[in-house]
Design an enzyme around this catalytic site. Sequence first.
Site, PDB file in Angstrom:
ATOM      1  N   CYS A  99       3.199  13.284   8.525  1.00 58.43           N
ATOM      2  CA  CYS A  99       3.128  12.062   7.723  1.00 58.43           C
ATOM      3  C   CYS A  99       4.017  11.007   8.382  1.00 58.43           C
ATOM      4  O   CYS A  99       5.205  11.221   8.550  1.00 58.43           O
ATOM      5  CB  CYS A  99       3.598  12.358   6.303  1.00 58.43           C
ATOM      6  N   CYS A 103       2.589   3.883   5.553  1.00 51.82           N
ATOM      7  CA  CYS A 103       1.407   3.311   4.894  1.00 51.82           C
ATOM      8  C   CYS A 103       1.668   2.929   3.440  1.00 51.82           C
ATOM      9  O   CYS A 103       1.030   2.020   2.923  1.00 51.82           O
ATOM     10  CB  CYS A 103       0.236   4.271   4.996  1.00 51.82           C
ATOM     11  N   THR A 190       8.229   9.353  -0.153  1.00 57.33           N
ATOM     12  CA  THR A 190       7.954   9.598   1.264  1.00 57.33           C
ATOM     13  C   THR A 190       8.595   8.520   2.125  1.00 57.33           C
ATOM     14  O   THR A 190       8.356   7.336   1.914  1.00 57.33           O
ATOM     15  CB  THR A 190       6.433   9.573   1.492  1.00 57.33           C
ATOM     16  N   GLU A 256      10.600  13.558   2.050  1.00 54.44           N
ATOM     17  CA  GLU A 256      10.495  12.986   0.707  1.00 54.44           C
ATOM     18  C   GLU A 256      11.878  13.025   0.056  1.00 54.44           C
ATOM     19  O   GLU A 256      12.692  13.887   0.396  1.00 54.44           O
ATOM     20  CB  GLU A 256       9.513  13.769  -0.179  1.00 54.44           C
ATOM     21  N   HIS A 291      -4.188   3.383  -1.427  1.00 53.57           N
ATOM     22  CA  HIS A 291      -3.531   4.594  -0.926  1.00 53.57           C
ATOM     23  C   HIS A 291      -4.543   5.741  -0.798  1.00 53.57           C
ATOM     24  O   HIS A 291      -4.426   6.577   0.093  1.00 53.57           O
ATOM     25  CB  HIS A 291      -2.379   4.964  -1.867  1.00 53.57           C
ATOM     26  N   TYR A 295      -5.678   8.028   2.897  1.00 55.78           N
ATOM     27  CA  TYR A 295      -5.813   9.459   3.185  1.00 55.78           C
ATOM     28  C   TYR A 295      -7.056   9.779   4.014  1.00 55.78           C
ATOM     29  O   TYR A 295      -7.127  10.829   4.637  1.00 55.78           O
ATOM     30  CB  TYR A 295      -5.824  10.259   1.875  1.00 55.78           C
ATOM     31  N   CYS A 298      -5.088   9.112   7.695  1.00 55.95           N
ATOM     32  CA  CYS A 298      -3.931   9.900   8.159  1.00 55.95           C
ATOM     33  C   CYS A 298      -4.214  11.398   8.181  1.00 55.95           C
ATOM     34  O   CYS A 298      -3.940  12.085   9.170  1.00 55.95           O
ATOM     35  CB  CYS A 298      -2.710   9.595   7.306  1.00 55.95           C
ATOM     36  N   GLU A 446       0.596  17.200  -0.399  1.00 52.04           N
ATOM     37  CA  GLU A 446       0.436  15.749  -0.504  1.00 52.04           C
ATOM     38  C   GLU A 446      -1.052  15.386  -0.573  1.00 52.04           C
ATOM     39  O   GLU A 446      -1.431  14.429  -1.252  1.00 52.04           O
ATOM     40  CB  GLU A 446       1.109  15.043   0.672  1.00 52.04           C
TER      41      GLU A 446
HETATM   42  C1  LIG Z   1       4.278  15.214  -0.507  1.00 53.00           C
HETATM   43  C2  LIG Z   1       4.156  14.117  -1.515  1.00 53.00           C
HETATM   44  C3  LIG Z   1       4.455  12.813  -1.144  1.00 53.00           C
HETATM   45  C4  LIG Z   1       4.404  11.782  -2.083  1.00 53.00           C
HETATM   46  N1  LIG Z   1       4.764  10.502  -1.714  1.00 53.00           N
HETATM   47  C5  LIG Z   1       4.853   9.539  -2.662  1.00 53.00           C
HETATM   48  C6  LIG Z   1       5.344   8.227  -2.333  1.00 53.00           C
HETATM   49  O1  LIG Z   1       5.666   7.938  -1.189  1.00 53.00           O
HETATM   50  N2  LIG Z   1       5.450   7.305  -3.315  1.00 53.00           N
HETATM   51  C7  LIG Z   1       5.109   7.592  -4.598  1.00 53.00           C
HETATM   52  O2  LIG Z   1       5.249   6.720  -5.439  1.00 53.00           O
HETATM   53  N3  LIG Z   1       4.649   8.817  -4.946  1.00 53.00           N
HETATM   54  C8  LIG Z   1       4.519   9.787  -4.009  1.00 53.00           C
HETATM   55  N4  LIG Z   1       4.036  11.032  -4.350  1.00 53.00           N
HETATM   56  C9  LIG Z   1       3.796  11.305  -5.760  1.00 53.00           C
HETATM   57  C10 LIG Z   1       2.367  11.513  -6.190  1.00 53.00           C
HETATM   58  O3  LIG Z   1       1.739  10.290  -6.414  1.00 53.00           O
HETATM   59  C11 LIG Z   1       2.455  12.401  -7.452  1.00 53.00           C
HETATM   60  O4  LIG Z   1       2.793  13.703  -7.009  1.00 53.00           O
HETATM   61  C12 LIG Z   1       1.190  12.417  -8.272  1.00 53.00           C
HETATM   62  O5  LIG Z   1       0.964  11.169  -8.857  1.00 53.00           O
HETATM   63  C13 LIG Z   1       1.252  13.499  -9.355  1.00 53.00           C
HETATM   64  O6  LIG Z   1       2.386  13.347 -10.139  1.00 53.00           O
HETATM   65  P1  LIG Z   1       3.357  14.584 -10.357  1.00 53.00           P
HETATM   66  O7  LIG Z   1       3.716  15.138  -9.024  1.00 53.00           O
HETATM   67  O8  LIG Z   1       4.456  14.125 -11.220  1.00 53.00           O
HETATM   68  O9  LIG Z   1       2.471  15.664 -11.035  1.00 53.00           O
HETATM   69  P2  LIG Z   1       2.316  15.996 -12.617  1.00 53.00           P
HETATM   70  O10 LIG Z   1       2.271  14.708 -13.383  1.00 53.00           O
HETATM   71  O11 LIG Z   1       3.411  16.950 -12.942  1.00 53.00           O
HETATM   72  O12 LIG Z   1       0.930  16.669 -12.612  1.00 53.00           O
HETATM   73  C14 LIG Z   1       0.729  18.062 -12.660  1.00 53.00           C
HETATM   74  C15 LIG Z   1      -0.607  18.341 -13.345  1.00 53.00           C
HETATM   75  O13 LIG Z   1      -0.568  17.847 -14.677  1.00 53.00           O
HETATM   76  C16 LIG Z   1      -1.669  16.967 -14.920  1.00 53.00           C
HETATM   77  N5  LIG Z   1      -1.226  15.885 -15.807  1.00 53.00           N
HETATM   78  C17 LIG Z   1      -0.135  15.096 -15.649  1.00 53.00           C
HETATM   79  N6  LIG Z   1      -0.058  14.207 -16.658  1.00 53.00           N
HETATM   80  C18 LIG Z   1      -1.102  14.432 -17.452  1.00 53.00           C
HETATM   81  C19 LIG Z   1      -1.577  13.818 -18.652  1.00 53.00           C
HETATM   82  N7  LIG Z   1      -0.938  12.803 -19.237  1.00 53.00           N
HETATM   83  N8  LIG Z   1      -2.722  14.297 -19.189  1.00 53.00           N
HETATM   84  C20 LIG Z   1      -3.399  15.310 -18.611  1.00 53.00           C
HETATM   85  N9  LIG Z   1      -2.989  15.936 -17.492  1.00 53.00           N
HETATM   86  C21 LIG Z   1      -1.855  15.499 -16.905  1.00 53.00           C
HETATM   87  C22 LIG Z   1      -2.063  16.439 -13.541  1.00 53.00           C
HETATM   88  O14 LIG Z   1      -3.416  16.006 -13.500  1.00 53.00           O
HETATM   89  C23 LIG Z   1      -1.791  17.654 -12.671  1.00 53.00           C
HETATM   90  O15 LIG Z   1      -2.896  18.513 -12.692  1.00 53.00           O
HETATM   91  C24 LIG Z   1       4.030  12.073  -3.415  1.00 53.00           C
HETATM   92  C25 LIG Z   1       3.695  13.383  -3.767  1.00 53.00           C
HETATM   93  C26 LIG Z   1       3.755  14.407  -2.842  1.00 53.00           C
HETATM   94  C27 LIG Z   1       3.425  15.812  -3.273  1.00 53.00           C
END
Ligand SMILES: Cc1cc2nc3c(=O)[nH]c(=O)nc-3n(C[C@H](O)[C@H](O)[C@H](O)COP(=O)(O)OP(=O)(O)OC[C@H]3O[C@@H](n4cnc5c(N)ncnc54)[C@H](O)[C@@H]3O)c2cc1C
Length: 482
Positions: A99, A103, A190, A256, A291, A295, A298, A446
Site C-alpha cells: 500500500c 491515494c 493508513t 496504519e 476510494h 482499489y 492499487c 484492507e
Molecule cells: C488496512 C486498512 C486500512 C484502512 N485505511 C483507512 C484510512 O486510511 N482512512 C480511513 O478513514 N479508514 C481506513 N480504513 C478503515 C475502513 O474504512 C474501515 O475498516 C471500514 O469502514 C469498516 O469499519 P470497521 O473496521 O470499524 O468495521 P466494523 O464497523 O467493526 O464492521 C464490522 C462488521 O460489522 C458490520 N456493521 C458495522 N456497523 C454496522 C451497522 N450499523 N449495521 C449493520 N452492520 C454493521 C460491517 O458491515 C462489518 O461486516 C482502513 C481499514 C483497513 C482494514
Amino acid sequence: MALMTGEEYIESIRKINMEVYMFGKKIDSPVDDPILRPSLNSVRMTYDLAQMPEYEDLMTVTLEDGRKINRFTNIHRNTDDLIKKVKMQRLLGQQTAACFQRCVGMDAFNAIYSTTYETDKACGTNYHENFLKFMRYCQDNDLTVDGAMTDPKGDRSLAPHAQPDPDMYLRVVERRPNGIVVRGAKAHQTGMLNSHEVIVMPTVSMKPEDKDYAVSFAVPLDAPGLFMIIGRQSCDTRKLEGTEMDVGNAEFGGVEALTIFDDVFVPNDRIFLDGETEFAGMLVERFAGYHRQSYGGCKVGVGDVLIGAAAVAADYNGAARASHIKDKLIEMTHLNETLYACGIACSAEGHPTESGNYIIDLLLANVCKQNVTRFPYEIVRLAEDIAGGIMVTAPSEKDFRDPKLGKYVEKYLKGVEGVSTENRLRILRLIENLALGTAAVGYRTESMHGAGSPQAQRIMIARQGNLGMKKELAKKIAHISE
Ligand SMILES: Cc1cc2nc3c(=O)[nH]c(=O)nc-3n(C[C@H](O)[C@H](O)[C@H](O)COP(=O)(O)OP(=O)(O)OC[C@H]3O[C@@H](n4cnc5c(N)ncnc54)[C@H](O)[C@@H]3O)c2cc1C
C-alpha cells in the site's frame, strides 16, 4: 516550488515533530525505524516515479495556470484524469507490492472540492475558498495528505450523539472566534505518519442532533494534541531480526495508526465543514466512491506481483508446464483484470459535479470495490496452491546461513536444476508476505474493509441500481400494462 525528489520527501517528513508510539514506547525517529521505514519507502515511490520522464504523463499533471503538480494532489478535470489515476495506482502497486498510502489524500481532495462548493451554495459558508487555499498549498509544496474518515464508532447501532461515550466519533468540543477545538480518534489511518497534513472527514451521514460531529478540516501532523499509536501487523518483528529474506518484501510496506485528536485546535481557514449535517452524507459518499475506484488500481498492481511470484514459484519447482498450474495462473489473471476493468469503467463513465471536478460513476465504483472484497482472496488462495506448503514451513534465513544447517536447507529445499535454493525461498517468502505477513494487511483485510465493509457497497449498489427502470423494461417486453 518544484516537485520533491524522493530524498527531499524523506527529509521533509523527518523534519516534522510528530508524536508516534509503538510497542508502548515513543518512537524518536519514525523515518529511521526498521519496522516503519518500508512504509515510508512506498510513499517515496510516488515522488521517485514523478521524476522519471517515462512516467511523467501518469504521475504528474500540468495545470492550466502552468503549475506542474504530482497527480496525487490533482483535482480531476475530465474522465482522462480519472483513468490516469487508476493506471498510476496500478503502476505503484506493481513497483511496491504494498500500500503506497497517498491515494486517501487525493480522494479526500476531490470529495471535499465538490462538497464544499455545494455546501457554500446552500448555506452561504466559505468552505470552498478555505479548501482551495489549502489545496494550493499542498500542490505547490508537493505534500502528502492523509485522508482520515473512520471513527472508532463504539456501538455500531447508535448514532454519534447517542453513544455512551461522546468521543466515539470525532467532534467539536469548543468553538472560539478564531477556530474550533476537536476531540476524538480516527482508526486504521493508513500512511498517517508518512504524511505532512491530514484531512479529517465524518464517517457517516448525520442528523441535526449530530451537529458537533459533522466536521471536516485539515491540520499538520505536528498539531499539538495529535498523536499516533501504530497498528501491529502480522510478522512485523521479522524486520528486527537483522535478516532480509524472511521479511519477503524488505524494501516496501504499508502502515496504519490509531490516531488520537486530544483537543486539537483548528483555525477557521482550515475548516471545510462545521455543523452542516445535511452535507456529511454527501462527503462520505463521494470520498467512499473515489476510494472504491482507487482499489481497482492499487490492488491490481499488487495482484500483478503476486501472480508473477506464483508463476516464478511454479518455474522453480518444475510444475510450470502442468495444465492445472497454467489454468490457475489464467484464473488469477482473469480475476485481477476484472478488478482493473471495473476501475477503468467507473472512471470512463465519470461526469462533472456542480463544482466542475469529475466524479466516477458511483454504481460502477461500488461494483469495483465489492469485487475487491472477494477476488484478492481467491488470487491469494490460488497462489498458495501453486506455491506449495514450503511457503509456510521453510526454515529461517538464519538457518539457511548457518554453517552447519545451511547445507541441508540448501540441499533439501532445492527445486529444479539451475535455480538456487535461495532464489526459491525468496519468491516463497514474497508470497507468504502477501498472503499472511505484513502485506496481507493491505492486500487482504484492507481489500475487505478499506473504503467501507462489503455491506456498505451493497447499500450503494441497491441505491444506484435503478431497479424501477429495470422493472419497466421487463414489463414493456412482456406487454404488461398496469
Ligand atoms: C488496512 C486498512 C486500512 C484502512 N485505511 C483507512 C484510512 O486510511 N482512512 C480511513 O478513514 N479508514 C481506513 N480504513 C478503515 C475502513 O474504512 C474501515 O475498516 C471500514 O469502514 C469498516 O469499519 P470497521 O473496521 O470499524 O468495521 P466494523 O464497523 O467493526 O464492521 C464490522 C462488521 O460489522 C458490520 N456493521 C458495522 N456497523 C454496522 C451497522 N450499523 N449495521 C449493520 N452492520 C454493521 C460491517 O458491515 C462489518 O461486516 C482502513 C481499514 C483497513 C482494514
